[in-house]
Design an enzyme around this catalytic site. Sequence first.
Site, short mmCIF file in Angstrom:
data_model
loop_
_atom_site.label_atom_id
_atom_site.label_comp_id
_atom_site.label_asym_id
_atom_site.label_seq_id
_atom_site.Cartn_x
_atom_site.Cartn_y
_atom_site.Cartn_z
N GLU A 1 -3.54 17.46 -11.39
CA GLU A 1 -4.01 17.81 -12.74
C GLU A 1 -5.51 18.08 -12.82
OE1 GLU A 1 -1.87 15.78 -15.95
OE2 GLU A 1 -3.68 15.91 -17.15
N HIS B 1 0.34 10.71 -27.94
CA HIS B 1 -0.02 9.41 -27.36
C HIS B 1 -0.77 8.55 -28.36
CE1 HIS B 1 0.29 10.70 -22.83
NE2 HIS B 1 1.46 10.49 -23.38
N HIS C 1 0.71 16.03 -26.43
CA HIS C 1 0.60 14.64 -25.99
C HIS C 1 -0.69 13.96 -26.45
CE1 HIS C 1 4.06 15.73 -23.66
NE2 HIS C 1 4.13 14.56 -23.05
N HIS D 1 8.63 8.00 -27.36
CA HIS D 1 7.65 8.92 -26.77
C HIS D 1 7.95 10.38 -27.16
CE1 HIS D 1 4.99 10.87 -23.94
NE2 HIS D 1 6.02 11.50 -23.39
N ARG E 1 0.81 -1.24 0.00
CA ARG E 1 0.00 0.00 0.00
C ARG E 1 0.84 1.28 0.00
NH1 ARG E 1 -3.90 -2.78 3.60
NH2 ARG E 1 -5.43 -3.66 2.17
N LYS F 1 8.46 22.82 -14.39
CA LYS F 1 7.59 21.71 -14.03
C LYS F 1 7.23 21.77 -12.55
CE LYS F 1 6.21 17.09 -14.44
NZ LYS F 1 6.23 15.85 -15.15
N LYS G 1 3.86 11.45 -11.27
CA LYS G 1 2.99 10.61 -12.12
C LYS G 1 3.69 9.27 -12.32
CE LYS G 1 0.18 13.76 -14.86
NZ LYS G 1 -0.08 14.30 -16.20
N ASN H 1 0.83 18.62 -21.04
CA ASN H 1 0.50 17.63 -22.08
C ASN H 1 0.46 18.24 -23.47
OD1 ASN H 1 0.21 15.21 -20.59
ND2 ASN H 1 -1.63 16.08 -19.68
N ARG I 1 -1.91 21.79 -14.75
CA ARG I 1 -0.93 20.73 -15.05
C ARG I 1 -1.17 20.13 -16.44
NH1 ARG I 1 1.77 16.11 -11.15
NH2 ARG I 1 3.04 15.20 -12.79
N GLU J 1 10.80 17.31 -24.92
CA GLU J 1 10.16 17.70 -23.65
C GLU J 1 10.81 18.96 -23.07
OE1 GLU J 1 7.46 16.31 -22.40
OE2 GLU J 1 7.37 14.23 -23.03
#
Length: 381
Positions: A249, A264, A260, A278, A133, A239, A155, A257, A253, A197
């Site tokens: 987000e 993606h 992206h 990527h 956990r 960032k 993330k 992206n 935030r 990036e």
Amino acid sequence: MSAIANSSTNALATKVPVDLGARSYEIDIEPGLLARAGKIVASHLSRPKTAIITDENVARHHLAALRDILTSSGIDATVIIVAPGEKSKCFQTLANVCEQLLEAGIERQDTIIAFGGGVIGDLAGFAAAILRRGVEFIQIPTSLLAQVDSSVGGKTGIDTPSGKNLIGAFHQPRHVIIDTDLLDTLPERELRAGYAEVAKYGLISDAGFFSWLEGSWAAIARGDAAARVKAVETSCRAKAAIVAADEHEHGARALLNLGHTFGHALEVATGYSDRLLHGEGVSIGMIMAHAFSADLGHCSHDVKDRIAAHFADVGLPVDASEIVGNLPGANEFLQLMYQDKKTVEGRLTFILTRGIGQAFIAKDVPEAEVRKFLGNVTALK
Ligand code: GLY
């Protein structure tokens, strides 16, 4: 953090705080920092035991050094090595990694070290988020992409056949240790992909940084230590500010992206394969986002042309037609885009722009406009 761990005689050493209340942490950036990683790691451990999660490529170049450094600080490290590449961000590899962590006796109060690029950071971070956990983890990113983006902000996650990063958790690291000298062993293609990036931060909100990059890419590529530290530090500061303002987000935030949503979908369409890294998807995706912004009347096409000229100079792909092999048609591509995590009530969210450094979030783009735009992309015909 002890004073010893913090001390550095390197004039290029710099620190970026990530302000998140009880989950705050520091990003240390410095050429050669790996040599001091033992002391930094030790300052976070409750007992001298850890697990390093890495991939075969990073292990070949840098694992012996990290192990020696930990050993010299009296830290015992179990090593878990996975195959390199995006395909390792999957349920099966996650299950294997978790089982190995349990077999190694990693307990709730122990700390895992993610030692690698974006795939390792996301995978190891997610394993840390769910093991017993939740256990702590430290990021030691080894790729440019990971140093400027994925190692910061918490993330973590894996991909599924439906899409990228669709299963995951927000789980902040305890520390990010960035040794820019580790980029020396990075394949050129990976360095270029990570650079997309870096440029992203200029395109989102810092036109001055983008101009500096246009003149400094060559220095970054040839390994100029000061240029690399400046590129990484500026990216991490940008960032950290966005993450501190919107950790989960709900708003700003999403700006991170930029490119992206398109990128993606291109990655899914190419099966997360070597056909497209990527960062290469982000490069093409950012050009598409700027072209789409221009089509919608938010900025001129000159903006996209300037960025495309710079990316082409860098050696990044700027158009989907540069991807080897077939891509789906526009309709199928749109369905891939709908898997984006920013989709709300079936409506896509786009990061659009009014110019370099002027990105904004758009939740109200009519689907007809998206279809029209994709219909004009030659590679999706
Ligand atoms: N890479 C985007 C983010 O961390 O939000």
